[in-house]
Design an enzyme around this catalytic site. Structure first.
Site, PDB file in Angstrom:
ATOM      1  N   ASP A 183       0.732  -1.229   0.218  1.00 55.84           N
ATOM      2  CA  ASP A 183       0.002  -0.105   0.144  1.00 55.84           C
ATOM      3  C   ASP A 183       0.891   1.246   0.161  1.00 55.84           C
ATOM      4  O   ASP A 183       1.769   1.414   0.957  1.00 55.84           O
ATOM      5  CB  ASP A 183      -0.819   0.142   1.229  1.00 55.84           C
ATOM      6  CG  ASP A 183      -1.757   1.133   1.418  1.00 55.84           C
ATOM      7  OD1 ASP A 183      -1.650   2.078   0.426  1.00 55.84           O
ATOM      8  OD2 ASP A 183      -2.533   1.149   2.422  1.00 55.84           O
ATOM      9  N   GLU A 186      30.214   5.829   5.789  1.00 55.78           N
ATOM     10  CA  GLU A 186      30.257   4.556   5.832  1.00 55.78           C
ATOM     11  C   GLU A 186      30.056   3.718   4.773  1.00 55.78           C
ATOM     12  O   GLU A 186      29.894   2.536   4.551  1.00 55.78           O
ATOM     13  CB  GLU A 186      29.070   3.988   7.056  1.00 55.78           C
ATOM     14  CG  GLU A 186      27.645   4.577   6.299  1.00 55.78           C
ATOM     15  CD  GLU A 186      26.566   4.475   7.590  1.00 55.78           C
ATOM     16  OE1 GLU A 186      26.466   3.235   7.691  1.00 55.78           O
ATOM     17  OE2 GLU A 186      26.089   5.501   8.247  1.00 55.78           O
ATOM     18  N   CYS A 212      26.306   6.563  10.883  1.00 52.28           N
ATOM     19  CA  CYS A 212      25.616   7.749  10.470  1.00 52.28           C
ATOM     20  C   CYS A 212      26.219   8.928  11.387  1.00 52.28           C
ATOM     21  O   CYS A 212      25.913  10.024  11.125  1.00 52.28           O
ATOM     22  CB  CYS A 212      24.209   7.816  10.396  1.00 52.28           C
ATOM     23  SG  CYS A 212      23.497   6.602   9.433  1.00 52.28           S
ATOM     24  N   THR A 228      14.185   2.834   2.496  1.00 50.31           N
ATOM     25  CA  THR A 228      14.915   3.697   3.536  1.00 50.31           C
ATOM     26  C   THR A 228      16.114   3.861   2.774  1.00 50.31           C
ATOM     27  O   THR A 228      17.280   4.362   3.284  1.00 50.31           O
ATOM     28  CB  THR A 228      14.979   3.212   4.722  1.00 50.31           C
ATOM     29  OG1 THR A 228      15.892   1.966   4.949  1.00 50.31           O
ATOM     30  CG2 THR A 228      13.836   3.171   5.400  1.00 50.31           C
ATOM     31  N   SER A 243      16.603  -1.341  15.522  1.00 48.27           N
ATOM     32  CA  SER A 243      17.256  -0.088  15.365  1.00 48.27           C
ATOM     33  C   SER A 243      16.431   1.155  15.635  1.00 48.27           C
ATOM     34  O   SER A 243      16.905   2.139  16.304  1.00 48.27           O
ATOM     35  CB  SER A 243      17.773  -0.131  13.892  1.00 48.27           C
ATOM     36  OG  SER A 243      16.763   0.117  12.833  1.00 48.27           O
ATOM     37  N   HIS A 297      18.894  12.937  13.074  1.00 48.29           N
ATOM     38  CA  HIS A 297      19.297  12.002  11.955  1.00 48.29           C
ATOM     39  C   HIS A 297      18.133  11.585  11.470  1.00 48.29           C
ATOM     40  O   HIS A 297      17.074  10.889  12.096  1.00 48.29           O
ATOM     41  CB  HIS A 297      20.261  11.173  12.651  1.00 48.29           C
ATOM     42  CG  HIS A 297      20.133   9.847  11.697  1.00 48.29           C
ATOM     43  ND1 HIS A 297      20.905   9.997  10.497  1.00 48.29           N
ATOM     44  CD2 HIS A 297      20.233   8.538  11.695  1.00 48.29           C
ATOM     45  CE1 HIS A 297      20.922   8.824   9.724  1.00 48.29           C
ATOM     46  NE2 HIS A 297      20.271   7.930  10.756  1.00 48.29           N
ATOM     47  N   LYS A 337       9.289  10.251  15.682  1.00 51.35           N
ATOM     48  CA  LYS A 337       8.713   9.132  16.858  1.00 51.35           C
ATOM     49  C   LYS A 337       9.566   9.483  18.168  1.00 51.35           C
ATOM     50  O   LYS A 337       9.311   9.354  19.261  1.00 51.35           O
ATOM     51  CB  LYS A 337       9.567   7.796  16.220  1.00 51.35           C
ATOM     52  CG  LYS A 337       8.360   6.851  15.298  1.00 51.35           C
ATOM     53  CD  LYS A 337       9.172   5.765  14.768  1.00 51.35           C
ATOM     54  CE  LYS A 337       8.705   4.902  13.771  1.00 51.35           C
ATOM     55  NZ  LYS A 337       7.511   3.904  14.486  1.00 51.35           N
ATOM     56  N   ASN A 373      17.614   8.241   2.705  1.00 57.22           N
ATOM     57  CA  ASN A 373      18.596   8.390   3.816  1.00 57.22           C
ATOM     58  C   ASN A 373      20.046   8.396   3.147  1.00 57.22           C
ATOM     59  O   ASN A 373      20.207   7.715   2.219  1.00 57.22           O
ATOM     60  CB  ASN A 373      18.525   6.944   4.736  1.00 57.22           C
ATOM     61  CG  ASN A 373      19.676   7.006   5.936  1.00 57.22           C
ATOM     62  OD1 ASN A 373      20.136   7.896   6.053  1.00 57.22           O
ATOM     63  ND2 ASN A 373      19.567   5.944   6.444  1.00 57.22           N
ATOM     64  N   SER A 433      24.344   3.985  13.913  1.00 57.20           N
ATOM     65  CA  SER A 433      24.021   2.417  14.630  1.00 57.20           C
ATOM     66  C   SER A 433      25.369   1.891  14.908  1.00 57.20           C
ATOM     67  O   SER A 433      26.509   2.096  14.417  1.00 57.20           O
ATOM     68  CB  SER A 433      23.485   1.856  13.656  1.00 57.20           C
ATOM     69  OG  SER A 433      22.222   2.125  13.195  1.00 57.20           O
TER      70      SER A 433
HETATM   71  N1  CAA Z   1      -0.561   3.134   5.727  1.00 54.44           N
HETATM   72  C1  CAA Z   1      -0.071   4.024   6.733  1.00 54.44           C
HETATM   73  N2  CAA Z   1       0.844   3.599   7.522  1.00 54.44           N
HETATM   74  C2  CAA Z   1       1.175   2.227   7.401  1.00 54.44           C
HETATM   75  C3  CAA Z   1       0.634   1.258   6.622  1.00 54.44           C
HETATM   76  C4  CAA Z   1      -0.415   1.955   5.809  1.00 54.44           C
HETATM   77  N3  CAA Z   1      -1.127   1.303   4.816  1.00 54.44           N
HETATM   78  N4  CAA Z   1       1.035   0.377   6.625  1.00 54.44           N
HETATM   79  C5  CAA Z   1       2.039   0.219   7.620  1.00 54.44           C
HETATM   80  N5  CAA Z   1       2.077   1.505   8.152  1.00 54.44           N
HETATM   81  C6  CAA Z   1       2.971   1.973   9.134  1.00 54.44           C
HETATM   82  C7  CAA Z   1       3.205   1.120  10.166  1.00 54.44           C
HETATM   83  O1  CAA Z   1       2.040   1.139  11.075  1.00 54.44           O
HETATM   84  C8  CAA Z   1       4.437   1.608  10.974  1.00 54.44           C
HETATM   85  O2  CAA Z   1       4.224   2.796  11.709  1.00 54.44           O
HETATM   86  P1  CAA Z   1       4.896   3.111  13.075  1.00 54.44           P
HETATM   87  O3  CAA Z   1       6.479   2.578  12.698  1.00 54.44           O
HETATM   88  O4  CAA Z   1       4.656   4.384  13.603  1.00 54.44           O
HETATM   89  O5  CAA Z   1       4.398   1.934  13.908  1.00 54.44           O
HETATM   90  C9  CAA Z   1       5.298   2.094   9.512  1.00 54.44           C
HETATM   91  O6  CAA Z   1       4.394   2.205   8.466  1.00 54.44           O
HETATM   92  C10 CAA Z   1       6.475   1.066   8.939  1.00 54.44           C
HETATM   93  O7  CAA Z   1       5.737  -0.104   9.071  1.00 54.44           O
HETATM   94  P2  CAA Z   1       6.518  -1.568   9.450  1.00 54.44           P
HETATM   95  O8  CAA Z   1       7.207  -1.326  10.760  1.00 54.44           O
HETATM   96  O9  CAA Z   1       5.528  -2.732   9.436  1.00 54.44           O
HETATM   97  O10 CAA Z   1       7.554  -1.545   8.401  1.00 54.44           O
HETATM   98  P3  CAA Z   1       8.785  -2.498   7.965  1.00 54.44           P
HETATM   99  O11 CAA Z   1       8.810  -3.905   8.846  1.00 54.44           O
HETATM  100  O12 CAA Z   1       8.814  -2.765   6.684  1.00 54.44           O
HETATM  101  O13 CAA Z   1      10.126  -1.722   8.518  1.00 54.44           O
HETATM  102  C11 CAA Z   1      11.804  -0.188   8.862  1.00 54.44           C
HETATM  103  C12 CAA Z   1      10.341  -0.618   8.491  1.00 54.44           C
HETATM  104  C13 CAA Z   1      12.160  -1.022  10.089  1.00 54.44           C
HETATM  105  C14 CAA Z   1      12.231   1.309   9.011  1.00 54.44           C
HETATM  106  C15 CAA Z   1      12.576  -0.925   7.556  1.00 54.44           C
HETATM  107  O14 CAA Z   1      12.331  -0.213   6.476  1.00 54.44           O
HETATM  108  C16 CAA Z   1      14.019  -0.883   7.908  1.00 54.44           C
HETATM  109  O15 CAA Z   1      14.738  -1.758   8.446  1.00 54.44           O
HETATM  110  N6  CAA Z   1      14.744   0.166   7.475  1.00 54.44           N
HETATM  111  C17 CAA Z   1      16.475   0.387   7.804  1.00 54.44           C
HETATM  112  C18 CAA Z   1      16.665   0.715   9.127  1.00 54.44           C
HETATM  113  C19 CAA Z   1      16.528   2.043   9.692  1.00 54.44           C
HETATM  114  O16 CAA Z   1      16.115   2.959   9.071  1.00 54.44           O
HETATM  115  N7  CAA Z   1      16.485   2.056  10.936  1.00 54.44           N
HETATM  116  C20 CAA Z   1      16.250   3.282  11.459  1.00 54.44           C
HETATM  117  C21 CAA Z   1      16.736   3.549  13.016  1.00 54.44           C
HETATM  118  S1  CAA Z   1      18.451   2.981  12.787  1.00 54.44           S
HETATM  119  C22 CAA Z   1      19.596   4.523  11.959  1.00 54.44           C
HETATM  120  O17 CAA Z   1      18.784   5.597  12.272  1.00 54.44           O
HETATM  121  C23 CAA Z   1      20.737   4.574  11.425  1.00 54.44           C
HETATM  122  C24 CAA Z   1      20.557   4.465  10.134  1.00 54.44           C
HETATM  123  O18 CAA Z   1      20.491   5.530   9.492  1.00 54.44           O
HETATM  124  C25 CAA Z   1      20.242   3.295   9.395  1.00 54.44           C
END
Ligand code: CAA
Length: 390
Positions: A29, A79, A111, A152, A201, A233, A242, A275, A308
């Site tokens: 979606d 990185e 980062c 991301t 993370s 960041h 968040k 990112n 990280s």
């Molecule tokens: N409409 C609106 N919102 C929706 C939706 C829809 N149809 N479907 C899902 N969502 C929302 C979820 O509710 C969730 O919101 P919340 O986080 O507010 O609960 C959000 O969309 C993401 O959904 P999921 O958690 O199910 O997503 P995912 O399992 O695909 O994972 C992620 C998301 C963890 C960010 C993944 O993309 C990822 O691993 N990214 C890389 C890691 C990252 O960026 N980590 C951030 C912290 S680490 C850091 O900052 C260092 C760095 O640069 C890497």
């Protein structure tokens, strides 16, 4: 001594994809990507760009002849470096024509690298007030096609001149930092894509923010009310919100509204680039400064850096009287306007195109890349860089 950011610019590659189209191609979606994650477009880096060229292109836009004569320290946070030995800063030093009496080094801590660079620059300038330090944060974020982190990804670089009596942001001396050995995100040297424990993370990012925020408050007498805005960041634009929401109950409704309104403007550029790892916090700062007409000299901005692995830091900056004139807003708006959207199929093709690692020589077509500084090929395991303006 008043030390901080005197100039700040960024560069992102000329191609991007639309996140709605990526969601459709992945059978997701689109609201998950645009609302749940908070991303609208994602920069796609061609094989003719790497961390070195992105950084050099970012710096090229802000440096003048005087900077080239006065910069005596080039600090490169990345990185996605291209060599385990030689620093990316040495290539940039040459590509830009910075005078030779300079130190050039690379810093790595996910980062957080560019923030470490800024703090190092501050110490250098405190000892040598006439110096100017070029701090670069440059990365290509790669998780892999169809991976959970794909949404991301991104690519780009930020370049900053740190000096005494800066025109944009004076950096506060108080700073709170934290190190904790965790495996939330990492990239072994044999892999060109990152490994990540996504949910962990997210949790750790928030925990590091809360820890450094608490430390910062106990070092100073400041509260949430002392901040006009906060920049984070931004691995994706929902992430900073968040974290910031977690401290909202410390403030009034007015504090919450003020911080939320500024936050939206601090995410505009990141929403459309993705990112960029080390540069992400500073891309968000540029987005805030160039899109927020309500900011005034004297406003205090909180800055949260997270790398990280993990290291986090909360610090502050105060806007200086000439900050608006010192920004490169028109240049950045043009950069966005001149980008070209590519299809998801084309993005997958570009993503899969990588430089050979087996010693094969290769020449690349740099005419199809409008960037001034490009990777022109590889010869005997050496990357060939070209500055087209020379
Ligand atoms: N409409 C609106 N919102 C929706 C939706 C829809 N149809 N479907 C899902 N969502 C929302 C979820 O509710 C969730 O919101 P919340 O986080 O507010 O609960 C959000 O969309 C993401 O959904 P999921 O958690 O199910 O997503 P995912 O399992 O695909 O994972 C992620 C998301 C963890 C960010 C993944 O993309 C990822 O691993 N990214 C890389 C890691 C990252 O960026 N980590 C951030 C912290 S680490 C850091 O900052 C260092 C760095 O640069 C890497």
């Amino acid at each position: 001594m008043n030390i901080g950011i005197d100039k700040i610019g960024f560069y992102t590659p000329h191609t991007f994809i639309d996140m709605v189209k990526l969601a459709e191609a992945r059978g997701v979606d689109p609201a998950k990507y645009t609302i749940g994650i908070g991303q609208e477009q994602m920069a796609v880096s061609p094989v003719t760009q790497d961390a070195v060229t992105l950084a050099a292109n970012a710096a090229l836009r802000i440096l003048d002849k005087e900077d080239l004569k006065k910069i005596d320290f080039v600090i490169f946070g990345t990185e996605s470096g291209i060599d385990s030995s030689k620093s990316a800063a040495v290539y940039v030093h040459d590509l830009l024509g910075i005078q030779s009496s300079a130190r050039s080094i690379e810093i790595k801590q996910a980062c957080y690298g560019a923030t470490a660079g800024i703090q190092l620059a501050k110490g250098h300038i405190a000892l040598h007030p006439e110096s100017r330090v070029l701090v670069l944060g440059s990365d290509i974020s790669r998780y892999g096609l169809r991976s959970s982190g794909e949404v991301t990804q991104g690519a780009g670089a930020v370049a900053m001149v740190i000096s005494a009596n800066p025109r944009i942001l004076s950096l506060g001396d108080q700073s709170a930092y934290l190190t904790n050995d965790i495996m939330d995100f990492w990239r072994p040297t044999y892999s060109d894509t990152a490994y990540v424990d996504g949910k962990f993370s997210n949790e750790q990012y928030i925990a590091f923010f809360l820890n450094t925020w608490e430390q910062f408050k106990s070092q100073t007498d400041m509260t949430i009310a002392d901040f006009e805005a906060m920049c984070f960041h931004l691995p994706y634009t929902k992430m900073g919100m968040k974290a910031m929401r977690e401290i909202f109950d410390e403030g009034t409704e007015e504090d919450q509204k003020r911080l939320t309104d500024h936050y939206q403007l601090s995410t505009i550029y990141n929403k459309n680039v993705g990112n960029i790892y080390t540069g992400s916090l500073y891309l968000s700062l540029i987005s805030l400064l160039e899109n927020d007409t309500s900011l005034k000299a004297g406003n205090r901005i909180g800055l949260f850096s997270y790398g990280s692995g993990a290291v986090g830091e909360f610090f502050t900056g105060t806007l200086q009287p000439e900050f608006r004139e010192a920004l490169a807003e028109a240049e950045h708006k043009n950069l966005f306007a001149e980008r070209e959207e590519v299809s998801i199929e084309k993005y997958e093709e570009i993503f899969s195109e990588v430089l050979p690692v087996d010693g094969t020589n290769l020449q690349l077509d740099i005419e199809s890349d409008p960037a001034t500084i490009c990777v022109a090929g590889i010869e005997e395991h050496k990357r060939l860089y070209v500055n087209k303006s020379r």
